[in-house]
Write a protein that holds these residues in place. Sequence first.
Motif, PDB file in Angstrom:
ATOM      1  N   ASP A 140       0.888  -1.143  -0.007  1.00 38.71           N
ATOM      2  CA  ASP A 140      -0.048  -0.001   0.144  1.00 38.71           C
ATOM      3  C   ASP A 140       0.823   1.392  -0.084  1.00 38.71           C
ATOM      4  O   ASP A 140       1.910   1.158  -0.619  1.00 38.71           O
ATOM      5  CB  ASP A 140      -1.033   0.056   1.277  1.00 38.71           C
ATOM      6  CG  ASP A 140      -2.556   0.697   0.950  1.00 38.71           C
ATOM      7  OD1 ASP A 140      -2.275   1.848   0.972  1.00 38.71           O
ATOM      8  OD2 ASP A 140      -3.371  -0.045   1.035  1.00 38.71           O
ATOM      9  N   THR A 141       0.531   2.240   0.762  1.00 43.05           N
ATOM     10  CA  THR A 141       1.084   3.664   0.508  1.00 43.05           C
ATOM     11  C   THR A 141       2.249   3.683   1.849  1.00 43.05           C
ATOM     12  O   THR A 141       3.064   4.660   1.687  1.00 43.05           O
ATOM     13  CB  THR A 141       0.324   4.628   0.916  1.00 43.05           C
ATOM     14  OG1 THR A 141      -0.395   4.534   2.224  1.00 43.05           O
ATOM     15  CG2 THR A 141      -0.840   4.860  -0.030  1.00 43.05           C
ATOM     16  N   GLY A 142       2.402   2.852   2.484  1.00 45.33           N
ATOM     17  CA  GLY A 142       3.265   2.650   3.511  1.00 45.33           C
ATOM     18  C   GLY A 142       3.011   2.727   4.906  1.00 45.33           C
ATOM     19  O   GLY A 142       1.776   2.634   5.357  1.00 45.33           O
ATOM     20  N   GLN A 143       3.969   2.908   5.831  1.00 50.32           N
ATOM     21  CA  GLN A 143       3.749   2.907   7.344  1.00 50.32           C
ATOM     22  C   GLN A 143       3.823   4.202   7.916  1.00 50.32           C
ATOM     23  O   GLN A 143       4.853   5.128   7.710  1.00 50.32           O
ATOM     24  CB  GLN A 143       4.847   1.942   7.778  1.00 50.32           C
ATOM     25  CG  GLN A 143       5.148   1.726   9.340  1.00 50.32           C
ATOM     26  CD  GLN A 143       6.107   0.953   9.660  1.00 50.32           C
ATOM     27  OE1 GLN A 143       6.702  -0.129   9.050  1.00 50.32           O
ATOM     28  NE2 GLN A 143       6.963   1.380  10.683  1.00 50.32           N
ATOM     29  N   LEU A 144       3.034   4.374   8.809  1.00 49.64           N
ATOM     30  CA  LEU A 144       3.086   5.589   9.846  1.00 49.64           C
ATOM     31  C   LEU A 144       3.100   4.955  11.400  1.00 49.64           C
ATOM     32  O   LEU A 144       2.374   3.973  11.682  1.00 49.64           O
ATOM     33  CB  LEU A 144       1.828   6.321   9.778  1.00 49.64           C
ATOM     34  CG  LEU A 144       1.798   7.276   8.641  1.00 49.64           C
ATOM     35  CD1 LEU A 144       0.607   8.063   8.577  1.00 49.64           C
ATOM     36  CD2 LEU A 144       3.028   8.233   8.362  1.00 49.64           C
ATOM     37  N   ASN A 145       3.975   5.708  12.181  1.00 45.46           N
ATOM     38  CA  ASN A 145       4.067   4.999  13.569  1.00 45.46           C
ATOM     39  C   ASN A 145       2.751   5.624  14.483  1.00 45.46           C
ATOM     40  O   ASN A 145       3.133   6.228  15.248  1.00 45.46           O
ATOM     41  CB  ASN A 145       5.275   5.514  14.228  1.00 45.46           C
ATOM     42  CG  ASN A 145       6.186   4.828  13.446  1.00 45.46           C
ATOM     43  OD1 ASN A 145       6.422   3.644  13.183  1.00 45.46           O
ATOM     44  ND2 ASN A 145       7.638   5.497  13.030  1.00 45.46           N
ATOM     45  N   HIS A 146       1.837   5.172  13.885  1.00 47.76           N
ATOM     46  CA  HIS A 146       0.384   5.609  14.732  1.00 47.76           C
ATOM     47  C   HIS A 146       0.313   5.004  16.260  1.00 47.76           C
ATOM     48  O   HIS A 146       0.635   3.911  16.180  1.00 47.76           O
ATOM     49  CB  HIS A 146      -0.921   5.366  14.133  1.00 47.76           C
ATOM     50  CG  HIS A 146      -2.141   5.938  14.540  1.00 47.76           C
ATOM     51  ND1 HIS A 146      -2.555   5.509  15.845  1.00 47.76           N
ATOM     52  CD2 HIS A 146      -2.896   6.832  14.044  1.00 47.76           C
ATOM     53  CE1 HIS A 146      -3.998   6.184  16.009  1.00 47.76           C
ATOM     54  NE2 HIS A 146      -4.089   7.102  14.957  1.00 47.76           N
TER      55      HIS A 146
END
Length: 569
Positions: free
Chosen positions: A149-155
Motif C-alpha cells: 500500500d502507501t506505507g507505514q506510519l507510527n500511529h
Amino acid sequence: MNEQSSTVDETLVTQPAAEAQRPDAPEVVPGELIIKYREGMAQQSAQLAGLSLSAVRALSGGETLVRVSGGGLGAQSILSAQATLDAVERLREQAGDAIEYVQPNYIYRALAVPNDPYYSLQWHYPAMNLPAAWDITTGANSPVVAVIDTGQLNHPDLAGRFVAGYDFISNTSTAGDGNGRDSDPTDVGDAAVCNGQQQPNSWHGTHVAGTIGAATNNGVGVAGVNWNARIQHARVLGKCGGSTADIIDAIRWTSGMTVSGVPANATPAKVINMSLGGYLGSSCAASDPATQAAINDAVARGVTVVVAAGNSNDNAGLYTPASCNNTVTVAATETRNYRAPYSNYGSAIDVAAPGGDTSADRNGDGYADGVLSTLRDASGTAYNYAFYQGTSMATPHVAGVVSLMYAVRPGITPAQVLSTLQSTAKPLSSTQCAQGCGSGLVDAYAAVNAAKNGGTTSPQPVSDDTAQGAITLTKAASKSGSVSSSDTQDWYKFTATGGSVTVRLATGSDADLYLYDSNALTQLGASERGGSQTESISRTLTAGKTYYAAVVRYSGSPNYTVSVSGAAQ
C-alpha cells in the motif's frame, strides 16, 4: 512501465469522540456465595450472621458453594444482586473467625469485547460476527500480514505491531521521499494533482493496517481484527498511484522470494493485503500475466492473497488484481449488509465484507457509516481516527480474519482458506446484492471455527456451493439435496431449448430459489415465499444457453427437491 492508479475512493470525516464505560457494580449469581469455613465452624458462622445457608456443592479448593435464605432475606430479595452482596457483608462482619473468607459467586464474561473507547463505533465488526471469533482466538501465534500500500506510519495505536518492511517505489518523483527503493517504508504522503484533480494525503496504508491489527483492549482508540497482528508494510503507492513492476516485486518479497537488489525478507508473510487496483478492461490473466504469475508464485509458497474488488460500481472482472486467479477478492457492504453503492461486483467476487458508506448514517450514531480506523490528519501533523469507505476497507477485514484462521490452523492452505471463507459466509439476498457478491458476507466466527475444527489437509474441490461447481439439472430427472447453516446454498445449471422454462423447488422447511443468467451473474428471477411452500420461477430463455439456479437456505436445515420443466434439455 506505465503506472496504474489505485482504485481508492474513501472519504475522511470528523474524528469521533467516545468514552469507555465502567459497570456500576460487579455481576453476581443472585443468592449464591462461596465460603471457606474454618474447621468445624460451618453452623456457627451461619448462626452468627442470622442467615440460613444450604450447601450446594463442595469446591475443589476446600470452599463450599452455598445458597442463602432466611435472616430477613426473603424469597424475593435473594433474587437481587444487592441482597447477595449484603449477605456477604453480614457474614464478614458477624461470623468473625468462623470463616476464612466469603465472597459472591461472581459472573465473569468473555473478555473478547475490547475496551477500546471507539469500539462502539466499529459497527463493522459485529456485522461480520467477529466478537464471537475472538472467543476462539485473538491472534496469538498468527503469521505476518503484509500490507502492500502507501506505507507505514507510527500511529500510537499501531505501536509494537510492525516487522521490518520495504519501500518498493522506484520512481523518485512518485515516491516523494527524495530517493528510490530503500528499507524505509514510511508513508511520506501522496498529495498530488492526479488527472487534473488535487488529491489530499490519504495515509491509506495506515487505515488498512489499523483494521487488520490496531492495538486492541488497551483502552485507547480503536480495535483491530487481530489483537496480536504482526504487520509488514511494503510501500508501492505514492503520488498518483504505483506501478505494476513495483507491486510485483512487493508481492514476491513479502512472500519470501528473492528480488534483485533487495535484501532478503527475514519475516515473510502468510497473508498479503492489496487494497489497490486498476481498470484494464479485461481479466488479469489476459491483460496482466506478470501480476498473475507473481500471485501464483506467492500462493505456491502457502501465502493467501486478499485483494479489493474496486470502487467503480462495475464488473470486477475488468479490474486487476480483483480478477486475478488464486486470490480472495472482496466486495464491500454497508450497515444493512447491502452491497455498498460503489463496490464492484460479478463472478470475480469471492466474498463480501464491511466497507461502509459515508453518505449515510443509517444506524443513527451521529457519524457517517464508514469504517473507523487509524489515520493522520491531512497536514500530517497529528494522528487521529477517521471513517473511510471502500473495498479497500473491506479487504483488511478479510485479511485479518484469514490471519486468525492461520493462528488456529497454521498448516491451512490458501485453497482451504478460500473454500472455508466461502462455505461459511452468510448468503446475501437478491435485495442486498443483485449483481454478484460471491458467497456472501464473511462470518468471522464460522470461518475461524471451521479452520480450527474442520477441513482436510488437502485443497478442497470445487463444490456445488458455488456456480463453478454447479450440478447439471435436466427435465428428465429432479435433484434432491439439503442446505444447512454450514452449507447454505447449492447451485444447479441447465440448458434451455428456447421458450418458457420453469424451475421449481419443494422443501421441507424454508429455502429460497434464484435464477441467474449464463454468466451466473445477473439475477433473472427470485422466489422467496417463506416457510415450506413450493418456490417456482418461470421465464422465457434463449435456446442453447446455460442458465443457473441457486437454492439458498433461509432458516432451519431444509431438505429439498429441485426440478426444471418446459423448454429445457
